[in-house]
Design a protein around this motif. Sequence first.
Motif, PDB file in Angstrom:
ATOM      1  N   ALA A 109      -2.038   8.696   7.274  1.00 53.05           N
ATOM      2  CA  ALA A 109      -1.227   7.596   6.736  1.00 53.05           C
ATOM      3  C   ALA A 109      -0.746   6.687   7.857  1.00 53.05           C
ATOM      4  N   VAL A 110      -0.329   7.292   8.968  1.00 54.62           N
ATOM      5  CA  VAL A 110       0.115   6.491  10.118  1.00 54.62           C
ATOM      6  C   VAL A 110      -1.051   5.674  10.663  1.00 54.62           C
ATOM      7  N   ALA A 111      -2.221   6.309  10.777  1.00 51.26           N
ATOM      8  CA  ALA A 111      -3.401   5.611  11.301  1.00 51.26           C
ATOM      9  C   ALA A 111      -3.848   4.494  10.359  1.00 51.26           C
ATOM     10  N   LEU A 112      -3.730   4.724   9.059  1.00 46.06           N
ATOM     11  CA  LEU A 112      -4.114   3.710   8.075  1.00 46.06           C
ATOM     12  C   LEU A 112      -3.135   2.542   8.049  1.00 46.06           C
ATOM     13  N   GLY A 113      -1.894   2.810   8.438  1.00 46.39           N
ATOM     14  CA  GLY A 113      -0.878   1.760   8.432  1.00 46.39           C
ATOM     15  C   GLY A 113      -0.379   1.395   7.056  1.00 46.39           C
ATOM     16  N   VAL A 114      -0.335   2.384   6.142  1.00 45.85           N
ATOM     17  CA  VAL A 114       0.175   2.087   4.799  1.00 45.85           C
ATOM     18  C   VAL A 114       1.663   1.759   4.874  1.00 45.85           C
ATOM     19  N   ASP A 115       2.139   1.103   3.826  1.00 49.19           N
ATOM     20  CA  ASP A 115       3.546   0.695   3.796  1.00 49.19           C
ATOM     21  C   ASP A 115       4.476   1.828   3.390  1.00 49.19           C
ATOM     22  N   VAL A 159      14.246   9.375   5.888  1.00 48.70           N
ATOM     23  CA  VAL A 159      13.859   9.458   4.473  1.00 48.70           C
ATOM     24  C   VAL A 159      14.363   8.195   3.791  1.00 48.70           C
ATOM     25  N   ALA A 160      13.423   7.370   3.309  1.00 45.67           N
ATOM     26  CA  ALA A 160      13.799   6.080   2.718  1.00 45.67           C
ATOM     27  C   ALA A 160      14.097   6.183   1.236  1.00 45.67           C
ATOM     28  N   GLY A 161      13.559   7.209   0.576  1.00 46.91           N
ATOM     29  CA  GLY A 161      13.733   7.382  -0.857  1.00 46.91           C
ATOM     30  C   GLY A 161      13.108   8.696  -1.277  1.00 46.91           C
ATOM     31  N   LEU A 162      12.946   8.899  -2.586  1.00 45.38           N
ATOM     32  CA  LEU A 162      12.429  10.161  -3.112  1.00 45.38           C
ATOM     33  C   LEU A 162      11.315   9.894  -4.123  1.00 45.38           C
ATOM     34  N   ASP A 163      10.383  10.839  -4.198  1.00 43.44           N
ATOM     35  CA  ASP A 163       9.247  10.781  -5.133  1.00 43.44           C
ATOM     36  C   ASP A 163       9.428  11.945  -6.108  1.00 43.44           C
ATOM     37  N   LEU A 164       9.861  11.639  -7.322  1.00 42.61           N
ATOM     38  CA  LEU A 164      10.285  12.661  -8.271  1.00 42.61           C
ATOM     39  C   LEU A 164       9.229  12.902  -9.352  1.00 42.61           C
ATOM     40  N   ILE A 208       6.265  10.365  11.851  1.00 40.99           N
ATOM     41  CA  ILE A 208       6.353   8.970  11.397  1.00 40.99           C
ATOM     42  C   ILE A 208       7.421   8.175  12.153  1.00 40.99           C
ATOM     43  N   ALA A 209       8.131   8.814  13.067  1.00 39.79           N
ATOM     44  CA  ALA A 209       9.193   8.122  13.803  1.00 39.79           C
ATOM     45  C   ALA A 209       8.635   6.888  14.507  1.00 39.79           C
ATOM     46  N   GLY A 210       9.252   5.743  14.262  1.00 39.06           N
ATOM     47  CA  GLY A 210       8.837   4.500  14.901  1.00 39.06           C
ATOM     48  C   GLY A 210       7.636   3.825  14.273  1.00 39.06           C
ATOM     49  N   SER A 211       7.069   4.410  13.211  1.00 39.36           N
ATOM     50  CA  SER A 211       5.851   3.859  12.610  1.00 39.36           C
ATOM     51  C   SER A 211       6.126   2.735  11.618  1.00 39.36           C
ATOM     52  N   GLY A 212       7.347   2.671  11.107  1.00 40.69           N
ATOM     53  CA  GLY A 212       7.664   1.701  10.067  1.00 40.69           C
ATOM     54  C   GLY A 212       7.332   2.175   8.666  1.00 40.69           C
ATOM     55  N   LEU A 213       6.717   3.360   8.538  1.00 41.71           N
ATOM     56  CA  LEU A 213       6.427   3.932   7.224  1.00 41.71           C
ATOM     57  C   LEU A 213       7.721   4.214   6.474  1.00 41.71           C
ATOM     58  N   ARG A 214       7.740   3.885   5.193  1.00 39.59           N
ATOM     59  CA  ARG A 214       8.875   4.244   4.351  1.00 39.59           C
ATOM     60  C   ARG A 214       8.515   5.533   3.610  1.00 39.59           C
ATOM     61  N   TYR A 215       9.255   6.567   3.887  1.00 50.53           N
ATOM     62  CA  TYR A 215       8.924   7.941   3.500  1.00 50.53           C
ATOM     63  C   TYR A 215       9.737   8.385   2.291  1.00 50.53           C
ATOM     64  N   TYR A 216       9.016   8.799   1.213  1.00 51.99           N
ATOM     65  CA  TYR A 216       9.632   9.238  -0.035  1.00 51.99           C
ATOM     66  C   TYR A 216       9.097  10.640  -0.373  1.00 51.99           C
ATOM     67  N   THR A 274       0.819  -1.212   0.000  1.00 52.79           N
ATOM     68  CA  THR A 274       0.000   0.000   0.000  1.00 52.79           C
ATOM     69  C   THR A 274       0.858   1.269   0.000  1.00 52.79           C
ATOM     70  N   TYR A 275       0.387   2.256  -0.766  1.00 52.15           N
ATOM     71  CA  TYR A 275       1.080   3.543  -0.893  1.00 52.15           C
ATOM     72  C   TYR A 275       0.073   4.684  -0.737  1.00 52.15           C
TER      73      TYR A 275
END
Length: 224
Positions: A80-86, A142-147, A101-109, A61-62
């Motif tokens: 997004a945190v409440a929904l638990g998206v990936d 920051v796990a990656g970027l959304d360009l 998002i700290a500690g949520s496991g969300l990968r942030y781009y 999920t994104y």
Amino acid sequence: MTSFDFIFMLTRNDRTVADAAVHVGTALAAGIRNIGFKDVGLPFEALDDLVAAIRRGGATTYLEVVSLDRDSEVRSVKAAVALGVDYLLGGTHADDVLPLIAGSGLRYYPFPGRVAGHPSRLEGTQAEIVASAVALAAREGVAGLDLLAYRSSLDGPALIAAVCGAVAKPVVVAGSVDSPEQVRAIRRAGAAAFTIGTSALDGRFPAAGPALDLQLRAIDRAAA
């Protein structure tokens, strides 16, 4: 993400479509395993149902943030945190997002560069966008970027290659992708993934027909 992924967005013109739930079933049946939506267009309860349906189908999920003002972005990130998206894609307020998002496991781009308008546009020179990308990618969390490479007046493949060459983290190319040639160019330039929503839902991607399942299978083949 794997080596090169197609992320199907349940969106048209940067808004989640009203019949997104129907399209989830079509996408899963077509073998699509990366499915996302935007932070605008549907209420939280409907998005929660989408996440549950995507998960039941074994897909990732994104949520992509296209709201540009700080308060709207903060609300969307909390959702997004409440929904638990990936994955959390987009947004321009990293200073506000990272603590949420700290500690949520969300990968942030997040979006590198200056982003304006709706649908979103990427502004600035290639050097400015690359500098922004480098600064963002250096941040913990920051796990990656959304360009938004094809939402810019710049040469899309050249911009993608410049950003991918400057950062060690994966890059997703989002917005206005509607042809196999673009998909191949995105892959050659070194991106990890790309998103398509509007062109698939509108039947514009070159395929055996305009039906969504045919569109998605054609896009998946182009990615492969």
